[in-house]
Design a protein around this motif. Structure first.
Motif, mmCIF file in Angstrom:
data_model
loop_
_atom_site.group_PDB
_atom_site.id
_atom_site.type_symbol
_atom_site.label_atom_id
_atom_site.label_comp_id
_atom_site.label_asym_id
_atom_site.label_seq_id
_atom_site.Cartn_x
_atom_site.Cartn_y
_atom_site.Cartn_z
ATOM 1 N N ARG A 79 27.856 -10.572 3.100
ATOM 2 C CA ARG A 79 27.332 -10.617 1.725
ATOM 3 C C ARG A 79 25.809 -10.696 1.707
ATOM 4 O O ARG A 79 25.182 -10.403 0.696
ATOM 5 C CB ARG A 79 27.911 -11.815 0.980
ATOM 6 C CG ARG A 79 29.371 -11.643 0.655
ATOM 7 C CD ARG A 79 29.916 -12.851 -0.071
ATOM 8 N NE ARG A 79 31.371 -12.825 -0.063
ATOM 9 C CZ ARG A 79 32.129 -13.745 -0.625
ATOM 10 N NH1 ARG A 79 31.571 -14.774 -1.235
ATOM 11 N NH2 ARG A 79 33.445 -13.663 -0.581
ATOM 12 N N LEU A 91 33.962 4.818 -3.524
ATOM 13 C CA LEU A 91 35.329 4.846 -4.059
ATOM 14 C C LEU A 91 35.392 5.929 -5.133
ATOM 15 O O LEU A 91 34.721 5.823 -6.169
ATOM 16 C CB LEU A 91 35.705 3.482 -4.645
ATOM 17 C CG LEU A 91 35.745 2.334 -3.636
ATOM 18 C CD1 LEU A 91 36.052 1.012 -4.331
ATOM 19 C CD2 LEU A 91 36.773 2.612 -2.534
ATOM 20 N N ARG A 94 36.505 5.322 -8.899
ATOM 21 C CA ARG A 94 35.691 4.460 -9.764
ATOM 22 C C ARG A 94 34.367 5.166 -10.040
ATOM 23 O O ARG A 94 33.870 5.896 -9.179
ATOM 24 C CB ARG A 94 35.396 3.127 -9.068
ATOM 25 C CG ARG A 94 36.641 2.359 -8.772
ATOM 26 C CD ARG A 94 36.330 0.979 -8.271
ATOM 27 N NE ARG A 94 37.556 0.338 -7.797
ATOM 28 C CZ ARG A 94 37.659 -0.943 -7.527
ATOM 29 N NH1 ARG A 94 36.610 -1.730 -7.673
ATOM 30 N NH2 ARG A 94 38.789 -1.456 -7.109
ATOM 31 N N LEU A 102 30.939 -3.477 -7.345
ATOM 32 C CA LEU A 102 31.926 -4.061 -6.423
ATOM 33 C C LEU A 102 31.373 -5.202 -5.548
ATOM 34 O O LEU A 102 31.995 -6.268 -5.477
ATOM 35 C CB LEU A 102 32.554 -2.957 -5.557
ATOM 36 C CG LEU A 102 33.646 -3.411 -4.596
ATOM 37 C CD1 LEU A 102 34.830 -4.029 -5.345
ATOM 38 C CD2 LEU A 102 34.136 -2.247 -3.731
ATOM 39 N N PRO A 103 30.221 -5.026 -4.874
ATOM 40 C CA PRO A 103 29.732 -6.132 -4.021
ATOM 41 C C PRO A 103 29.457 -7.411 -4.806
ATOM 42 O O PRO A 103 29.661 -8.511 -4.297
ATOM 43 C CB PRO A 103 28.424 -5.580 -3.437
ATOM 44 C CG PRO A 103 28.483 -4.116 -3.613
ATOM 45 C CD PRO A 103 29.328 -3.857 -4.819
ATOM 46 N N THR A 105 31.051 -8.340 -7.591
ATOM 47 C CA THR A 105 32.359 -8.926 -7.934
ATOM 48 C C THR A 105 32.885 -9.711 -6.740
ATOM 49 O O THR A 105 33.401 -10.824 -6.880
ATOM 50 C CB THR A 105 33.356 -7.810 -8.308
ATOM 51 O OG1 THR A 105 32.769 -6.996 -9.306
ATOM 52 C CG2 THR A 105 34.663 -8.382 -8.817
ATOM 53 N N ILE A 106 32.742 -9.094 -5.557
ATOM 54 C CA ILE A 106 33.212 -9.757 -4.330
ATOM 55 C C ILE A 106 32.454 -11.070 -4.110
ATOM 56 O O ILE A 106 33.038 -12.086 -3.729
ATOM 57 C CB ILE A 106 33.023 -8.806 -3.123
ATOM 58 C CG1 ILE A 106 34.058 -7.680 -3.197
ATOM 59 C CG2 ILE A 106 33.117 -9.567 -1.811
ATOM 60 C CD1 ILE A 106 33.824 -6.562 -2.206
ATOM 61 N N SER A 107 31.146 -11.049 -4.377
ATOM 62 C CA SER A 107 30.335 -12.253 -4.144
ATOM 63 C C SER A 107 30.507 -13.294 -5.235
ATOM 64 O O SER A 107 29.957 -14.392 -5.133
ATOM 65 C CB SER A 107 28.857 -11.870 -4.041
ATOM 66 O OG SER A 107 28.659 -11.031 -2.930
ATOM 67 N N GLY A 108 31.215 -12.945 -6.297
ATOM 68 C CA GLY A 108 31.500 -13.930 -7.343
ATOM 69 C C GLY A 108 30.387 -14.094 -8.355
ATOM 70 O O GLY A 108 30.224 -15.179 -8.919
ATOM 71 N N PHE A 109 29.611 -13.047 -8.592
ATOM 72 C CA PHE A 109 28.569 -13.130 -9.623
ATOM 73 C C PHE A 109 29.220 -13.214 -11.006
ATOM 74 O O PHE A 109 30.241 -12.562 -11.250
ATOM 75 C CB PHE A 109 27.673 -11.884 -9.573
ATOM 76 C CG PHE A 109 26.546 -11.997 -8.577
ATOM 77 C CD1 PHE A 109 25.259 -12.294 -8.986
ATOM 78 C CD2 PHE A 109 26.790 -11.814 -7.227
ATOM 79 C CE1 PHE A 109 24.236 -12.410 -8.058
ATOM 80 C CE2 PHE A 109 25.774 -11.926 -6.298
ATOM 81 C CZ PHE A 109 24.489 -12.228 -6.717
ATOM 82 N N PRO A 111 30.101 -12.153 -14.630
ATOM 83 C CA PRO A 111 30.197 -10.759 -15.079
ATOM 84 C C PRO A 111 28.934 -10.231 -15.761
ATOM 85 O O PRO A 111 28.505 -9.112 -15.485
ATOM 86 C CB PRO A 111 31.376 -10.797 -16.053
ATOM 87 C CG PRO A 111 32.198 -11.950 -15.622
ATOM 88 C CD PRO A 111 31.257 -12.948 -15.067
ATOM 89 N N ARG A 150 24.405 0.512 -4.099
ATOM 90 C CA ARG A 150 25.456 -0.461 -3.802
ATOM 91 C C ARG A 150 25.007 -1.419 -2.693
ATOM 92 O O ARG A 150 25.339 -2.616 -2.713
ATOM 93 C CB ARG A 150 26.736 0.267 -3.390
ATOM 94 C CG ARG A 150 27.933 -0.663 -3.262
ATOM 95 C CD ARG A 150 29.145 0.068 -2.727
ATOM 96 N NE ARG A 150 28.861 0.642 -1.415
ATOM 97 C CZ ARG A 150 29.578 1.602 -0.831
ATOM 98 N NH1 ARG A 150 30.621 2.103 -1.468
ATOM 99 N NH2 ARG A 150 29.253 2.071 0.359
#
Lengths: 214, 299
Positions: A79, A91, A94, A102-103, A105-109, A111, A150
């Motif tokens: 990350r 992808l 999308r 996507l990165p 979302t994965i890191s939990g930012f 929205p 990205r």
């Protein structure tokens, strides 16, 4: 920031992708790794992002020995890295905005913050107007810029790129190289595996030959 | 906390999108799960209805105690005194032998036979209504009465209850077996659906890992997918059982009237409905978990 200490990578049945490689990269440097096809450039980047583990020596990133990291700790290392993959790994189901999101979302930012950052990253690479476009609708150069957006959207302090200008025409390749130089100019450490050192004239050069640093 | 909730919300929405992305496949899976779950759910509903019917229409079980022919009035009084003090006895009633004789004489065809007998062949009898009318409790009470003095015979009038209990036990066991068998079927359906999902999303999974996704992050949408698939299948099953209940209700009520029974088919109770949905969602989650363990383990 990055230290290779006699690092080796040996694939079965005995092929040496990297052999006894040692070097250091300081914070804020722009470095290219050159060499012929199969020299070990991609392997070197994979060792930094823990996609591969060294079979000898040590690879340190931010002081952490990547080779001895627990499996559960690898996501958190990744990350903090921005990676532009050789095959881009976009992808195709999308749109551009969702690929860049996507990165985060994965890191939990949160929205709202994630959406703001994704649009800023797309703006940085000149794709904000095309944020709703699906990757298949983008040109080769635009796809590469999307992959860069990205990689940088999480504002990493280390950006890795594997042949980011391969398969691009000269003008597009120069445009992509400019984007990397701009990130370097704002303090990001950049390490690029490339066969074309001419695109990065101010970079420190490392050259690999059959897995060994020249 | 908000990040955690947000990630779960994202995973939930992703799972919904994936279900909606292939509507025909989703519909077929839901029908298969729905039909599979409707069988044990319907079985449970029928067993519950039969139990209700039995409770409403069957006579109250009792114990009949017959005294020895030479037992005098005093022996009968002593037995009544014991019964009065017994905690397991709810109500009892002495039926004197003369009363029995009179009643039997009044029955058509028996009067002549009884008149021909040299003496009253009937003993004094006591009928006992127990506090606990479960077959095993009644059996225990009867065994105790048999040991009392001047008691010639104790008859348990709960054969019907035992037969019904045995039948219901078989019915309940059948429902459990059916539920287990078809539950495995639901797990298999979810397992296979998730396997296909993993295969078609291999690139996304690989990329997510490279971008720093944890195992939990990658698995979460698949878990929600399994739960939603199971839950929706459970709703379909509930709908099938409800429709069957509605359809069968009128003919069954008509049939019951022919036997002078006041009976209406009841739908699944709220508790049974909730259990059906919870079990369906749980089995969906289980199928997804097994599939992910199998297909994501080496990624």
């Amino acid at each position: 920031m990055i230290k290779f200490d006699h690092a080796s990578k040996r694939y079965p049945p005995g092929m040496n992708a990297l052999a006894d490689v040692s070097f250091e990269i300081a914070d804020g440097e722009l470095v290219t790794v050159g060499g012929h096809s199969g020299a070990g450039k991609s392997t070197l980047l994979k060792l930094i992002s823990a996609m591969e583990r060294p079979t000898g020596g040590a690879v340190l990133v931010h002081g952490q020995n990547v080779g001895s990291l627990k499996r559960s700790a690898i996501p958190y290392l990744r990350r903090n890295l921005g990676v532009v993959f050789q095959d881009q790994k976009l992808l195709f189901d999308r749109n551009a905005f969702e690929n860049v999101l996507l990165p985060l979302t994965i890191s939990g930012f949160p929205p709202h913050e994630a959406r703001r950052r994704a649009q800023a990253a797309l703006d940085k690479v000149g794709l904000l107007e095309r944020q709703r476009a699906m990757p298949i609708m983008l040109s080769g150069g635009e796809q590469q810029r999307l992959a860069i957006a990205r990689a940088v959207v999480g504002r990493p302090n280390l950006l890795l790129a594997d042949e980011p200008t391969a398969h691009l025409d000269a003008e597009t390749a120069a445009d992509v190289a400019r984007i990397f130089r701009e990130f370097h100019a704002v303090g990001v450490t950049v390490l690029i595996a490339t066969y074309d050192n001419g695109l990065f004239p101010t970079a420190r050069r490392l050259v690999l030959d059959h897995g060994r640093l020249q | 906390m908000s990040v955690w909730l947000s990630q779960h919300g994202d995973a939930f929405r992703t799972a919904l999108r994936r279900l909606a992305a292939s509507p025909v496949n989703t519909l077929l899976s839901l029908l298969a799960i729905g039909v599979a779950l409707a069988l044990p759910a319907g079985g449970q509903m029928l067993v519950a209805n039969v139990m209700q019917l039995a409770r409403n229409s069957a006579p109250t079980p009792q114990i009949s105690m017959f005294l020895e022919l030479d037992a005098d009035k005093r022996a009968g009084q002593e037995l009544q005194a014991r019964l009065k003090e017994h905690p397991g006895v709810k109500v009892f009633k002495l039926i004197p032998r003369d009363e029995t004789l009179t009643r039997m004489k009044s029955r058509e065809g028996l009067a002549d036979v009884i008149e021909a007998l040299p003496r009253n062949p009937f003993p004094d009898a006591i009928t006992v209504l127990p506090e606990d009318d479960r077959p095993e409790a009644m059996e225990k009470l009867a065994a105790e009465f048999r040991k009392w003095p001047k008691v010639a015979q104790v008859q348990l009038d709960s054969d019907w209850a035992r037969r019904l209990a045995a039948l219901l036990k078989i019915g309940r066991t059948g429902v459990v077996l059916l539920a287990l068998l078809l539950g495995v079927g639901l797990v298999a359906i979810t397992f296979n659906t998730i396997r296909l999902q993993v295969m078609t999303r291999r690139a996304e999974i690989e990329l997510s890992r490279l971008l720093g996704a944890t195992d939990a992050f990658i698995r979460r949408p698949f878990h929600y997918f399994g739960i939603l698939l199971g839950l929706a299948g459970g709703i379909v099953a509930w709908g099938i059982v409800a429709a069957a209940t509605w359809w069968l209700s009128a003919p069954i009520t008509d049939l019951a009237r022919l036997y002078s029974l006041d009976f209406a088919l009841r739908p699944l109770s709220a508790i049974d409905s909730a259990l059906l949905l919870i079990a369906a969602a749980g089995l969906g989650w289980l199928g997804a978990s097994i599939s992910l363990r199998q297909h994501l383990a080496d990624d």
